[in-house]
Design an enzyme around this catalytic site. Structure first.
Site, PDB file in Angstrom:
ATOM      1  N   HIS A   1       0.631  -0.926   5.058  1.00  0.00           N
ATOM      2  CA  HIS A   1       2.159  -0.766   4.421  1.00  0.00           C
ATOM      3  C   HIS A   1       2.569   1.217   3.856  1.00  0.00           C
ATOM      4  O   HIS A   1       3.479   1.124   3.329  1.00  0.00           O
ATOM      5  CB  HIS A   1       2.155  -1.637   2.778  1.00  0.00           C
TER       6      HIS A   1
ATOM      7  N   ASP B   1      -3.102  -6.183   6.156  1.00  0.00           N
ATOM      8  CA  ASP B   1      -2.621  -4.820   5.623  1.00  0.00           C
ATOM      9  C   ASP B   1      -3.239  -4.264   6.061  1.00  0.00           C
ATOM     10  O   ASP B   1      -3.844  -3.246   4.648  1.00  0.00           O
ATOM     11  CB  ASP B   1      -1.548  -5.192   3.745  1.00  0.00           C
TER      12      ASP B   1
ATOM     13  N   SER C   1      -3.827   3.256  -3.000  1.00  0.00           N
ATOM     14  CA  SER C   1      -3.706   2.497  -1.932  1.00  0.00           C
ATOM     15  C   SER C   1      -4.028   2.481  -0.370  1.00  0.00           C
ATOM     16  O   SER C   1      -4.050   4.047   0.199  1.00  0.00           O
ATOM     17  CB  SER C   1      -2.179   1.524  -0.988  1.00  0.00           C
TER      18      SER C   1
END
Length: 479
Positions: free
Chosen positions: A120, A150, A225
């Site tokens: 993402h 992901d 992230s």
């Protein structure tokens, strides 16, 4: 409850030394006294205990990932009005293009400049750069995308050798283990936070297809992230991917993708694969509810219930049957479909996987052949170009491989939509990725070419049968 001697065996060395000289007598000490013992640091080295040496080495391999893409702003309904008076270059002219940016973190896992990050973070980005802790920056390109986990792999555009971190064994983690999170929260620069493993095997988090996460209370914020979750040996045991937050900041609940899942993606990138190959079961499963557990005589809900088995699939060849309850994969217990999907995905695509099942009152072990799902028929990817209700939709032929990739029911035939241009005719008619086109004007659709022909021959009306999430929709569209 452990015995007094067991507790003494685990006590700090300082307490044992004190016991030896008579200051503490463990055998005579009550339970609450042992639990409440505190020891003052005995040396200057103990006072100065620090994670600094570990962080100093690991931080060199954690990078910031910057992404950018140019998008076209939707036309405002007032623009026509202004352009009539001021012209395209006058007061009312407004720029149609805008630059969208993303910010995240990544971990160098190979000295050749291979970086793992979250999918993402780089999704849709056309320009990518990575920045090292020493402030050097390099261009990078995506070499592998794996939306299901992901995760994505980047290659730094440089021939030099980079510091890299090793992937650890996330299977050995225990709740309470100390971990460090390294990333770039809020874009302020590389940051290290410390915490513990709060939980293992967290499922139903809603982040990716493989719902199986390490939960930690190490502070993780936006920008973290793709960063590293490290154990106390300095190895990567997880890739930080999400937080639970109502304000956008850390509330002490962060999630990381286990290194066991990361390993499969990294190895696929190392061999130059364009996608991650995972095993195909060829069966559908569901959660064992309390009612189901009671009906089959289980003391508590556990495992997953097999609801459908495809003919000639690996599950069929192994002897798996509808109504079986799968309780473990390779000796590891499972409690829900997410845990089963994760465990089976880690088994690889060669050899056999041992599954433990309950069939009635009998406990059985079955060996499932490991193989990737077949891509038959071939995808034959096609973007519909005609000015029909499906104009602007990208479609592929449905196969076990596509069904596994898009997480739709196995065994279906038809053509499935994988992408819809938001500005297209298909979007205006409400078509979505995942829609399966079964029929057009009473013509059964099995291949993308057949769909294109049927739409072009439809004239001004199209009677269509669509499978949307298991629900069959029959509709008449006019254009």
């Amino acid at each position: 409850m452990p015995s007094e001697s067991a507790r003494c065996d685990r006590a700090p060395i300082a307490i044992l030394l004190a016991a030896f000289i008579g200051l503490v007598t463990c055998a005579a000490m009550p339970d609450h006294a042992v639990a409440q013992s505190r020891v003052v640091p005995q040396s200057d080295a103990q006072v100065k205990l620090s994670y600094a040496p570990l962080v100093r080495e690991a931080a060199q391999a954690v990078v910031n990932v910057h992404g950018a893409r140019v998008t076209e702003r939707p036309r405002d309904h007032m623009e026509d009005f202004f352009e009539r008076f001021f012209g395209n270059d006058g007061f009312g002219a407004m720029p149609r293009e805008r630059i969208e940016r993303s910010l995240g973190s990544g971990v160098i896992v190979d000295a050749a400049g291979l970086v793992v990050t979250n999918y993402h973070v780089v999704e849709g980005m056309t320009e990518l750069r990575v920045a090292l802790v020493d402030r050097r920056e390099f261009d990078a390109e995506v070499v592998l995308r794996d939306p299901r986990s992901d995760l994505a792999m980047l290659q730094i555009a440089s021939d030099e050798s980079f510091p890299a971190l090793e992937l650890g064994d996330s299977e050995t983690l225990e709740v309470g283990d100390i971990v460090l999170a390294i990333g770039n929260p809020f874009g302020v620069g590389q940051t290290v936070t410390q915490g513990i493993v709060s939980a293992l095997a967290r499922t139903q988090v809603g982040i990716s297809d493989y719902q199986f996460f390490i939960q930690t209370d190490a502070a993780i914020n936006p920008g973290n992230s793709g960063g590293a979750l490290l154990d106390m040996t300095g190895q990567v045991v997880g890739i930080n991917t999400a937080i639970y937050s109502r304000s956008g900041g850390s509330h002490g609940i962060g999630f990381a993708i286990p290194a066991a899942m990361v390993h499969a993606v990294v190895e696929s990138a190392r061999i130059g694969a364009d996608r991650v190959r995972r095993p195909w079961l060829g069966a559908s499963v569901q959660e064992v509810t309390p009612d189901i557990a009671e009906s089959v005589g289980l003391a508590r809900p556990s495992g997953v219930l097999v609801t459908h088995v495809l003919d000639d699939s690996p599950a069929d060849r192994a002897g798996l049957r509808r109504g079986d309850i799968i309780r473990a994969v390779e000796g590891r217990r499972i409690n829900d479909p997410d845990a089963f999907g994760y465990r089976f995905a880690l088994a690889g695509v060669e050899g056999l996987a041992r599954i433990d099942i309950l069939r009635g009152e009998r406990a059985l072990d079955l060996d499932v052949p490991l193989m990737p799902p077949p891509e038959e028929p071939p995808r034959e990817t096609l973007t519909i170009a005609s000015r029909t209700p499906l104009g602007g939709a990208t479609v592929v032929n449905l196969s076990p491989a596509v069904a596994e990739e898009l997480q739709v029911q196995q065994g279906l035939e038809g053509v499935i939509i994988t992408e819809v241009d938001p500005r297209s005719i298909a979007a205006s008619y409400g078509f979505r990725p995942g829609d399966i086109i079964l029929e057009v004007n009473n013509r059964q659709i099995r291949r993308t070419g057949e769909l294109d022909e049927a739409m072009r021959a439809g004239g001004r009306s199209w009677a269509m049968r669509i499978n949307r999430g298991g629900q069959i929709i029959t509709t008449m569209l006019r254009g």
